[in-house]
Design a protein around this motif. Sequence first.
Motif, PDB file in Angstrom:
ATOM      1  N   HIS A 152     -13.094  18.083 -19.893  1.00  0.00           N
ATOM      2  CA  HIS A 152     -12.660  18.840 -18.967  1.00  0.00           C
ATOM      3  C   HIS A 152     -12.432  20.378 -19.692  1.00  0.00           C
ATOM      4  N   SER A 153     -12.312  20.408 -20.856  1.00  0.00           N
ATOM      5  CA  SER A 153     -12.293  21.847 -21.456  1.00  0.00           C
ATOM      6  C   SER A 153     -13.390  22.307 -21.397  1.00  0.00           C
ATOM      7  N   LEU A 154     -14.430  21.857 -21.577  1.00  0.00           N
ATOM      8  CA  LEU A 154     -15.889  22.244 -21.236  1.00  0.00           C
ATOM      9  C   LEU A 154     -16.139  22.842 -20.061  1.00  0.00           C
ATOM     10  N   GLU A 155     -15.592  22.170 -19.241  1.00  0.00           N
ATOM     11  CA  GLU A 155     -15.756  22.689 -17.523  1.00  0.00           C
ATOM     12  C   GLU A 155     -15.298  24.092 -17.528  1.00  0.00           C
ATOM     13  N   GLN A 156     -14.259  24.289 -18.205  1.00  0.00           N
ATOM     14  CA  GLN A 156     -13.594  25.795 -18.041  1.00  0.00           C
ATOM     15  C   GLN A 156     -13.985  26.925 -19.056  1.00  0.00           C
ATOM     16  N   HIS A 157     -15.014  26.427 -19.864  1.00  0.00           N
ATOM     17  CA  HIS A 157     -15.816  27.135 -20.768  1.00  0.00           C
ATOM     18  C   HIS A 157     -17.239  26.829 -20.708  1.00  0.00           C
ATOM     19  N   PRO A 158     -17.852  27.469 -19.685  1.00  0.00           N
ATOM     20  CA  PRO A 158     -19.417  27.410 -19.473  1.00  0.00           C
ATOM     21  C   PRO A 158     -20.233  27.745 -20.637  1.00  0.00           C
ATOM     22  N   LEU A 159     -19.778  28.808 -21.192  1.00  0.00           N
ATOM     23  CA  LEU A 159     -20.659  29.427 -22.472  1.00  0.00           C
ATOM     24  C   LEU A 159     -20.595  28.490 -23.664  1.00  0.00           C
ATOM     25  N   THR A 160     -19.219  27.766 -24.067  1.00  0.00           N
ATOM     26  CA  THR A 160     -19.244  26.896 -25.229  1.00  0.00           C
ATOM     27  C   THR A 160     -19.832  25.677 -24.786  1.00  0.00           C
ATOM     28  N   ARG A 161     -19.948  25.134 -23.260  1.00  0.00           N
ATOM     29  CA  ARG A 161     -20.556  23.834 -23.114  1.00  0.00           C
ATOM     30  C   ARG A 161     -22.014  24.178 -23.233  1.00  0.00           C
ATOM     31  N   ASP A 162     -22.632  25.122 -22.752  1.00  0.00           N
ATOM     32  CA  ASP A 162     -23.938  25.558 -22.834  1.00  0.00           C
ATOM     33  C   ASP A 162     -24.485  25.497 -24.291  1.00  0.00           C
ATOM     34  N   ALA A 163     -23.581  26.038 -25.169  1.00  0.00           N
ATOM     35  CA  ALA A 163     -24.015  26.216 -26.499  1.00  0.00           C
ATOM     36  C   ALA A 163     -24.069  24.689 -27.362  1.00  0.00           C
ATOM     37  N   LEU A 164     -23.212  23.968 -26.877  1.00  0.00           N
ATOM     38  CA  LEU A 164     -23.050  22.569 -27.463  1.00  0.00           C
ATOM     39  C   LEU A 164     -23.884  21.640 -26.797  1.00  0.00           C
ATOM     40  N   ALA A 165     -24.299  21.979 -25.652  1.00  0.00           N
ATOM     41  CA  ALA A 165     -25.594  21.100 -24.998  1.00  0.00           C
ATOM     42  C   ALA A 165     -27.105  21.306 -25.587  1.00  0.00           C
ATOM     43  N   HIS A 166     -27.082  22.492 -26.235  1.00  0.00           N
ATOM     44  CA  HIS A 166     -28.232  23.082 -26.890  1.00  0.00           C
ATOM     45  C   HIS A 166     -28.277  22.815 -28.466  1.00  0.00           C
ATOM     46  N   GLY A 167     -27.101  22.296 -28.659  1.00  0.00           N
ATOM     47  CA  GLY A 167     -27.147  21.885 -30.124  1.00  0.00           C
ATOM     48  C   GLY A 167     -26.936  23.414 -31.095  1.00  0.00           C
ATOM     49  N   GLU A 168     -26.356  24.312 -30.382  1.00  0.00           N
ATOM     50  CA  GLU A 168     -26.071  25.601 -31.079  1.00  0.00           C
ATOM     51  C   GLU A 168     -25.027  25.627 -31.965  1.00  0.00           C
ATOM     52  N   VAL A 169     -23.736  24.745 -31.306  1.00  0.00           N
ATOM     53  CA  VAL A 169     -22.592  24.611 -32.053  1.00  0.00           C
ATOM     54  C   VAL A 169     -22.327  23.161 -32.157  1.00  0.00           C
ATOM     55  N   LEU A 170     -21.390  22.545 -32.967  1.00  0.00           N
ATOM     56  CA  LEU A 170     -21.055  21.343 -33.175  1.00  0.00           C
ATOM     57  C   LEU A 170     -19.708  21.037 -32.508  1.00  0.00           C
ATOM     58  N   ALA A 171     -19.315  19.924 -32.284  1.00  0.00           N
ATOM     59  CA  ALA A 171     -18.315  19.384 -31.267  1.00  0.00           C
ATOM     60  C   ALA A 171     -16.941  19.922 -31.980  1.00  0.00           C
ATOM     61  N   ASP A 172     -16.806  19.793 -33.317  1.00  0.00           N
ATOM     62  CA  ASP A 172     -15.554  20.308 -34.003  1.00  0.00           C
ATOM     63  C   ASP A 172     -15.382  21.886 -33.807  1.00  0.00           C
ATOM     64  N   GLN A 173     -16.578  22.627 -33.877  1.00  0.00           N
ATOM     65  CA  GLN A 173     -16.848  24.035 -33.881  1.00  0.00           C
ATOM     66  C   GLN A 173     -16.256  24.233 -32.258  1.00  0.00           C
ATOM     67  N   ALA A 174     -16.805  23.608 -31.229  1.00  0.00           N
ATOM     68  CA  ALA A 174     -16.495  23.762 -30.002  1.00  0.00           C
ATOM     69  C   ALA A 174     -15.099  23.602 -29.402  1.00  0.00           C
ATOM     70  N   ARG A 175     -14.282  22.691 -30.135  1.00  0.00           N
ATOM     71  CA  ARG A 175     -13.156  22.268 -29.710  1.00  0.00           C
ATOM     72  C   ARG A 175     -12.224  23.635 -30.383  1.00  0.00           C
ATOM     73  N   VAL A 176     -12.541  24.086 -31.504  1.00  0.00           N
ATOM     74  CA  VAL A 176     -11.813  25.128 -32.131  1.00  0.00           C
ATOM     75  C   VAL A 176     -11.883  26.470 -31.215  1.00  0.00           C
ATOM     76  N   ILE A 177     -13.142  27.022 -30.884  1.00  0.00           N
ATOM     77  CA  ILE A 177     -13.340  28.036 -30.133  1.00  0.00           C
ATOM     78  C   ILE A 177     -12.556  27.807 -28.654  1.00  0.00           C
ATOM     79  N   ILE A 178     -12.497  26.634 -28.115  1.00  0.00           N
ATOM     80  CA  ILE A 178     -11.854  26.621 -26.933  1.00  0.00           C
ATOM     81  C   ILE A 178     -10.435  26.993 -26.918  1.00  0.00           C
TER      82      ILE A 178
END
Length: 370
Positions: A68-94
């Motif tokens: 649900h958080s990634l739905e509100q943060h498309p930039l982070t979702r796209d980076a995670l989907a391409h393997g540019e960031v890790l899941a724990d990094q994505a949570r911290v950024i959000i």
Amino acid sequence: MDAAETADTLVALTRAEAKLAELKARVAAHADDLHVGQEVGASSAATWLAHTTNTTRPVAAGTVKLGHSLEQHPLTRDALAHGEVLADQARVIIHAVDQLSDDVDTERAEAHLLAEAAHHDAKALRVLGKHLFEVIAPDEADAREAAILEAEEKAAAKACHLSMYDDGHGKTHGRFTIPTALAGAPLRKALFAIAGAEHQRLSPEAMGQALCDYIQRFPAKKLPTNGGLNATMLVLIDEDSLMGRVEKAGTLDTGEKISPSAARRLLCEAEIIPVVLGADSEPLDVGRGRRFHTRAMRLAMVARDRGCRAEGCDRTHGLHAHHHTRWADGGHTNVRDAVTLCHWHHQRAHDTGYETTYRLDGSVAFHRRQ
């Protein structure tokens, strides 16, 4: 695979794992929207996922929340989907972006942290996230940082707790949460000093030993008093065992047993007070000369009673010295005509709504008057 191929494969697998984490979170959020699991009575999709896959509920709920958080943060979702960031990094950024107010450029802040993720892990990103205003609104940075720190300190003070339990095999286990700036950092500094560490890393075993040393070195005289005594620990041991003539276990005033060698080791650095009733070196009876029991009397009573003497009470800390016959009614201040009670039962002893009975075995019984 040789070393180079192995290294490349590990990196590729880590990136693939990130891509899969985004897909899993996205599907989990969709399952939550569809109320998957409702047909079998599950309270939520996360509960259903945990039960079906034998995942813990916090982990399953975290996956749904991330989706649900990634739905509100498309930039982070796209980076995670391409393997540019890790899941724990994505949570911290959000989390960092969500803490910003609506009047700032959150998209710019998110892009900044995503760029930093290429060089920093989740822990470092969390620190950088606290300084976002220095990048997106430098004029407000100081005031914003002060507000964030104050809020964190208040939250830390409310969350402060300590739990300890004895496993029955000579070891005490515990967990605690304390404010970092006011308690955590000073404690870490003290333990490093005790351990004589020159580096900023100590093994858990070394930290544990340093904590034990810290506890044993802390002067009891600096602790507040309760019931006329500070947190003085009494080690009760026979003279023959103390001198090494026999090997007999000692006892702490709280009831725990201690080996004779450990007792002798403690007593090498401790104040030794012979608890001998009537000894010339300890004034255990001052009659009507004073109302309150002396420190020597209180120590002797603690050594004798080993805890609150009220029937059914097992408290061993914060004990009070109580006169059998009230001092105001002509009672004498000595060890023989006194008993140790916890704060609660000491209040009952002076409560006219209760009748107090002193038994021959030294215990005290309370009965509410009719």
